[in-house]
Design a protein around this motif. Structure first.
Motif, PDB file in Angstrom:
ATOM      1  N   VAL A   1       0.851  -1.184   0.000  1.00  5.05           N
ATOM      2  CA  VAL A   1       0.000   0.000   0.000  1.00  5.05           C
ATOM      3  C   VAL A   1       0.889   1.237   0.000  1.00  5.05           C
ATOM      4  N   ALA A  23      -4.627   6.487  -0.025  1.00 13.22           N
ATOM      5  CA  ALA A  23      -4.019   5.167  -0.129  1.00 13.22           C
ATOM      6  C   ALA A  23      -4.231   4.613  -1.533  1.00 13.22           C
ATOM      7  N   GLU A  25      -4.571   1.421  -2.401  1.00 16.30           N
ATOM      8  CA  GLU A  25      -5.298   0.160  -2.508  1.00 16.30           C
ATOM      9  C   GLU A  25      -6.540   0.142  -1.632  1.00 16.30           C
ATOM     10  N   ARG A  26      -7.516  -0.663  -2.035  1.00 12.91           N
ATOM     11  CA  ARG A  26      -8.761  -0.783  -1.282  1.00 12.91           C
ATOM     12  C   ARG A  26      -8.563  -1.462   0.059  1.00 12.91           C
ATOM     13  N   PHE A  28      -6.788  -0.614   2.229  1.00 10.46           N
ATOM     14  CA  PHE A  28      -6.711   0.476   3.197  1.00 10.46           C
ATOM     15  C   PHE A  28      -7.910   0.464   4.129  1.00 10.46           C
ATOM     16  N   SER A  29      -9.074   0.101   3.595  1.00  6.72           N
ATOM     17  CA  SER A  29     -10.300   0.202   4.381  1.00  6.72           C
ATOM     18  C   SER A  29     -10.293  -0.703   5.607  1.00  6.72           C
ATOM     19  N   ARG A  71     -12.015   9.460   8.224  1.00 10.71           N
ATOM     20  CA  ARG A  71     -11.660   8.690   7.041  1.00 10.71           C
ATOM     21  C   ARG A  71     -12.878   8.501   6.155  1.00 10.71           C
ATOM     22  N   ASN A  73     -13.589   5.584   3.551  1.00 12.55           N
ATOM     23  CA  ASN A  73     -13.090   4.346   2.962  1.00 12.55           C
ATOM     24  C   ASN A  73     -13.459   4.227   1.482  1.00 12.55           C
ATOM     25  N   ASN A  76     -10.644   5.859  -0.079  1.00 10.74           N
ATOM     26  CA  ASN A  76      -9.317   5.408   0.369  1.00 10.74           C
ATOM     27  C   ASN A  76      -8.511   6.562   0.956  1.00 10.74           C
ATOM     28  N   THR A  77      -9.154   7.391   1.747  1.00 10.97           N
ATOM     29  CA  THR A  77      -8.505   8.606   2.232  1.00 10.97           C
ATOM     30  C   THR A  77      -8.769   8.810   3.719  1.00 10.97           C
TER      31      THR A  77
END
Length: 122
Positions: A1, A23, A25-26, A28-29, A71, A73, A76-77
């Motif tokens: 990531v 981020a 990539e997913r 990240f969530s 955040r 999700n 991705n932030t």
């Protein structure tokens, strides 16, 4: 990531600023995300973290009541809203991702962004 922090800049004391960390990539969530900072000549210190769902947040005493971590999700932030800024908030701010657990120690984080610099002028 890969994590990309942005939003730093020069702000007057008492002002506000928002940092973002995107981020790549997913996955990240599912991570706890944290913000750390390092002032010139000082060690990196914990600022705040948020768990994967956003239900749990934790702050360093020095920023509690002034900073808010959040955040999104879907994007991705992770964000860090900083209000009532003080000169002692001047530092390079880093976002970090932790795959398992929730911690305040930098050693427990697996991924790091490159940092974004905040300068608070009096």
């Amino acid at each position: 990531v890969q994590l990309q922090a942005s939003g730093g800049g020069l702000v007057l004391a008492g002002g506000y600023l928002s940092l973002s960390c995107a981020a790549s990539e997913r996955t990240f969530s599912g991570y706890t995300m944290g913000w750390f900072r390092q002032a010139p000549g000082k060690e990196r210190e914990f600022v705040a973290f948020i768990n994967w769902s956003g239900a749990i947040t934790y702050y360093a005493d020095s920023v509690k009541g002034r900073f808010t971590i959040s955040r999104d999700n879907a994007k991705n932030t992770v964000y860090l809203q900083m209000n009532s800024l003080k000169p002692e908030d001047t530092a390079v701010y880093y976002c970090a991702g932790q795959k398992i657990g929730q911690g305040v120690r930098s050693s427990s984080y697996d991924y790091w962004g490159q940092g974004t610099e905040l300068t608070v002028s009096s």
